[in-house]
Write a protein that holds these residues in place. Sequence first.
Motif, PDB file in Angstrom:
ATOM      1  N   ARG A   1      -0.250   0.039   0.301  1.00 49.72           N
ATOM      2  CA  ARG A   1      -1.322   1.022   0.385  1.00 49.72           C
ATOM      3  C   ARG A   1      -0.731   2.404   0.150  1.00 49.72           C
ATOM      4  O   ARG A   1       0.151   2.860   0.869  1.00 49.72           O
ATOM      5  CB  ARG A   1      -1.993   0.949   1.746  1.00 49.72           C
ATOM      6  CG  ARG A   1      -3.218   1.816   1.837  1.00 49.72           C
ATOM      7  CD  ARG A   1      -3.857   1.637   3.208  1.00 49.72           C
ATOM      8  NE  ARG A   1      -4.948   2.578   3.337  1.00 49.72           N
ATOM      9  CZ  ARG A   1      -6.225   2.245   3.242  1.00 49.72           C
ATOM     10  NH1 ARG A   1      -6.548   0.986   3.015  1.00 49.72           N
ATOM     11  NH2 ARG A   1      -7.170   3.149   3.380  1.00 49.72           N
ATOM     12  N   VAL A   2      -1.243   3.078  -0.868  1.00 49.51           N
ATOM     13  CA  VAL A   2      -0.807   4.428  -1.199  1.00 49.51           C
ATOM     14  C   VAL A   2      -2.061   5.281  -1.296  1.00 49.51           C
ATOM     15  O   VAL A   2      -2.922   5.031  -2.132  1.00 49.51           O
ATOM     16  CB  VAL A   2      -0.029   4.472  -2.532  1.00 49.51           C
ATOM     17  CG1 VAL A   2       0.353   5.899  -2.877  1.00 49.51           C
ATOM     18  CG2 VAL A   2       1.207   3.590  -2.456  1.00 49.51           C
ATOM     19  N   GLY A   3      -2.133   6.271  -0.423  1.00 48.61           N
ATOM     20  CA  GLY A   3      -3.341   7.094  -0.406  1.00 48.61           C
ATOM     21  C   GLY A   3      -4.503   6.250   0.092  1.00 48.61           C
ATOM     22  O   GLY A   3      -4.448   5.647   1.139  1.00 48.61           O
ATOM     23  N   GLY A   4      -5.565   6.185  -0.698  1.00 50.69           N
ATOM     24  CA  GLY A   4      -6.723   5.394  -0.289  1.00 50.69           C
ATOM     25  C   GLY A   4      -6.814   4.065  -1.000  1.00 50.69           C
ATOM     26  O   GLY A   4      -7.734   3.297  -0.732  1.00 50.69           O
ATOM     27  N   PHE A  15       3.337   0.269 -11.505  1.00 53.19           N
ATOM     28  CA  PHE A  15       3.333   0.705 -10.105  1.00 53.19           C
ATOM     29  C   PHE A  15       4.673   0.486  -9.412  1.00 53.19           C
ATOM     30  O   PHE A  15       4.771   0.666  -8.208  1.00 53.19           O
ATOM     31  CB  PHE A  15       2.234  -0.016  -9.320  1.00 53.19           C
ATOM     32  CG  PHE A  15       0.856   0.166  -9.905  1.00 53.19           C
ATOM     33  CD1 PHE A  15       0.346   1.436 -10.127  1.00 53.19           C
ATOM     34  CD2 PHE A  15       0.096  -0.941 -10.242  1.00 53.19           C
ATOM     35  CE1 PHE A  15      -0.917   1.600 -10.665  1.00 53.19           C
ATOM     36  CE2 PHE A  15      -1.166  -0.780 -10.783  1.00 53.19           C
ATOM     37  CZ  PHE A  15      -1.672   0.488 -10.998  1.00 53.19           C
ATOM     38  N   SER A  16       5.694   0.102 -10.167  1.00 58.52           N
ATOM     39  CA  SER A  16       6.971  -0.256  -9.528  1.00 58.52           C
ATOM     40  C   SER A  16       7.643   0.958  -8.887  1.00 58.52           C
ATOM     41  O   SER A  16       8.504   0.797  -8.029  1.00 58.52           O
ATOM     42  CB  SER A  16       7.911  -0.886 -10.557  1.00 58.52           C
ATOM     43  OG  SER A  16       8.182   0.011 -11.593  1.00 58.52           O
ATOM     44  N   HIS A  17       7.252   2.171  -9.279  1.00 59.60           N
ATOM     45  CA  HIS A  17       7.870   3.354  -8.669  1.00 59.60           C
ATOM     46  C   HIS A  17       7.407   3.557  -7.221  1.00 59.60           C
ATOM     47  O   HIS A  17       7.978   4.367  -6.497  1.00 59.60           O
ATOM     48  CB  HIS A  17       7.586   4.614  -9.498  1.00 59.60           C
ATOM     49  CG  HIS A  17       6.147   4.995  -9.543  1.00 59.60           C
ATOM     50  ND1 HIS A  17       5.240   4.356 -10.393  1.00 59.60           N
ATOM     51  CD2 HIS A  17       5.445   5.940  -8.878  1.00 59.60           C
ATOM     52  CE1 HIS A  17       4.047   4.901 -10.225  1.00 59.60           C
ATOM     53  NE2 HIS A  17       4.148   5.857  -9.308  1.00 59.60           N
ATOM     54  N   TYR A  18       6.373   2.813  -6.795  1.00 56.49           N
ATOM     55  CA  TYR A  18       5.910   2.891  -5.407  1.00 56.49           C
ATOM     56  C   TYR A  18       6.755   2.012  -4.476  1.00 56.49           C
ATOM     57  O   TYR A  18       6.601   2.060  -3.271  1.00 56.49           O
ATOM     58  CB  TYR A  18       4.454   2.464  -5.270  1.00 56.49           C
ATOM     59  CG  TYR A  18       3.478   3.480  -5.815  1.00 56.49           C
ATOM     60  CD1 TYR A  18       3.487   4.789  -5.364  1.00 56.49           C
ATOM     61  CD2 TYR A  18       2.544   3.112  -6.772  1.00 56.49           C
ATOM     62  CE1 TYR A  18       2.603   5.717  -5.863  1.00 56.49           C
ATOM     63  CE2 TYR A  18       1.643   4.033  -7.276  1.00 56.49           C
ATOM     64  CZ  TYR A  18       1.680   5.336  -6.812  1.00 56.49           C
ATOM     65  OH  TYR A  18       0.796   6.247  -7.295  1.00 56.49           O
TER      66      TYR A  18
END
Length: 160
Positions: free
Chosen positions: A83-86, A155-158
């Motif tokens: 979960r990143v942000g909303g 999204f791998s940078h998350y």
Amino acid sequence: MPRRKSVDFKRNIGVDPIYGSELIQKLVNIIMERGKKQIARRIVYDAIDILLKKNNGDKDKALRTFYRAFEQVTPAVEVKPRRVGGSVYQIPIEVPGSRARSLALRWMVKAALERKDKSMGLRLGHELLDASEGRGNAVKKKLDVHKMAESNRTFSHYAW
């Protein structure tokens, strides 16, 4: 801070009494229900007997076929929700060795359960043969997981 304690040691499950393989013992333990280990062993040995028949009774070739099937199903990456942000992103991560092994064995057993053969030993044996040749539902599951990780590569940078 992790919510669970980290495990300092790995429990030794021993080796299979006939083939001396820890991987076969792990498969027996995954198939086992309600502590019925002898029934689970019978299922796994029936499956390996199918591999023996396919390889003209050569025990080494049958075990190589078993390990090749296992390698074909073992995943290298998987996605985990973060979960990143909303919003929730599916983030691809590398699979640790013990988890990859567990996933592969679980997928093989589940794919064998979905087959239409007379006994579980036959189902598992045919699934192992298919997996060693790069086809079957367990291999398809691995490819689906890899495809999902590839499509969410942005999204791998998350992953931190």
